[in-house]
Scaffold this active site. Structure first.
Site, PDB file in Angstrom:
ATOM      1  N   CYS A  87       0.883  -1.175   0.000  1.00 24.40           N
ATOM      2  CA  CYS A  87       0.000   0.000   0.000  1.00 24.40           C
ATOM      3  C   CYS A  87       0.910   1.212   0.000  1.00 24.40           C
ATOM      4  O   CYS A  87       1.698   1.403   0.936  1.00 24.40           O
ATOM      5  CB  CYS A  87      -0.894  -0.002   1.241  1.00 24.40           C
ATOM      6  N   CYS A 202      -0.429   3.509  -6.567  1.00 29.50           N
ATOM      7  CA  CYS A 202      -1.433   3.045  -5.603  1.00 29.50           C
ATOM      8  C   CYS A 202      -1.675   1.599  -6.014  1.00 29.50           C
ATOM      9  O   CYS A 202      -1.852   1.331  -7.213  1.00 29.50           O
ATOM     10  CB  CYS A 202      -2.714   3.874  -5.713  1.00 29.50           C
TER      11      CYS A 202
END
Lengths: 247, 247
Positions: A87, A202
């Site tokens: 992440c 992302c």
């Protein structure tokens, strides 16, 4: 067979879950193993209770740090020697996490920009498609400064109209044809500003980045983290000493 | 937000690693969650050191039981309340595993045949594409007898020429176009013997079963296990009480 030390990779995941599954798959595919037995030992903790990173970075939600620290400790106790956090936004807390737990955490942001530099000869300016949390924390800007790269974000309207809804769509499940088009549209912006490559910064974006990769050479942060994990933990001596059948 | 009990699913994986990644992805996709925070907590231990199950069942290799028991204990210690083992052949040891550790282990074989019966009205005879270990242990035959289903295996030459090499090819990485054709060819055999559906009864096979699903309705054991895990652990109350942003 002589015992070969095999350090265990921890995956602190669930941010989001589909991106974590994607990271583990890429890790397996990038591992040069010819049998089940030659792969890396992996422990994963996918914790849905980690508060939203972007909301926290925008000052609109609780900090994810206690859950991240608890998760890293759980992985360390269970045997992980080194941790990957698939992440990007969570990397705003990685130094804190590493200090609090003493666990080595792989640097996904650095790995992504290094991969961009490796794959784009003469790279000077690189675009970034990220969450608002990753932008606000300046994660790519700081790593870019270390590597001598000029990092370009998309304008705020492009962020709000295309990037944010595309990421939310992946997290929410459902049809991804629209979100894939939105990410391709967003990639036109760094291209127009002279970026020679763009990072899917992302871990949800690589799941919808095929069309964008026709706009600009696209570097996948999930893939870069998988590469970094293999290069950190893979021991080629294992491959030749193990064999396997059909399971 | 009121605290809602969220039991953690353990995944005892790595048999093989790509099949484990596939299982986790299907689990995420089958979970009716609209945000990261609404997903199931998952702990995974992908242990490449589990000895080959088929070799052990054929009497040609060491038992995987000690590694499986160690793995289940590790998952229980780290907080898992219920365990999924995304490997059909490993189910030959599941009763032993559950008795030795006191951990509930989901039944993939039963789940796969129940899914086959649900999706094929009037199902009486079902084909199975499995490893030699799963065949020899009679896992599908025994579960079929409980459910009143006639289970049909492929002839040994088809097993050796098509099924075994296809499974090995997935475990070894590399191009999967040939293996996908081999599995489709293998599916012709139960069709010729009157099976109304066929189970991809090895977790590597769903990765190469698209062509076979045009030969006979195909039930995916990985998917059936993911469904069983969601129906065992998913708490719909969580979905409405959690929200999320873009990570």
């Amino acid at each position: 067979m002589r015992h070969i030390a095999r350090p265990t990779l921890g995956i602190l995941g669930g941010m989001g879950p589909l991106a974590t599954a994607d990271f583990y798959r890429r890790l397996v595919q990038r591992t040069p193993a010819g049998s089940d037995q030659a792969h890396l030992p992996v422990l994963m903790w996918a914790d849905p209770a980690v508060p939203d990173r972007t909301a926290a970075l925008l000052g609109e939600g609780p900090s994810p740090v206690p859950a991240l620290v608890e998760g890293a400790r759980r992985l360390r106790r269970a045997g992980a020697g080194c941790i990957a956090v698939p992440c990007n936004a969570a990397h705003a807390y990685v130094e804190q996490l590493s200090k609090a737990t003493g666990v080595e955490v792989l640097d996904m942001i650095g790995a992504a920009l290094e991969a961009a530099a490796r794959r784009t000869p003469g790279l000077e300016r690189v675009g970034v498609l990220a969450t608002r949390g990753t932008r606000l924390a300046g994660l790519y800007e700081r790593a870019g400064a270390r590597l001598g790269l000029d990092v370009v974000q998309v304008p705020v309207p492009v962020q709000e109209e295309y990037v944010d809804p595309a990421i939310l769509a992946v997290k929410g499940g459902g049809d991804l044809a629209g979100p894939e088009r939105w990410i391709a549209t967003a990639a036109e912006s760094p291209k127009g500003r002279g970026a020679q490559a763009v990072v899917a910064a992302c871990t949800e974006i690589p799941l919808i980045s095929r069309a964008a990769s026709r706009v600009l050479p696209l570097i996948d942060s999930t893939d870069a983290l998988a590469e970094a994990a293999v290069s950190r933990l893979w021991n080629p001596a294992v491959a030749v000493r193990t064999g396997g059948r059909t399971g």
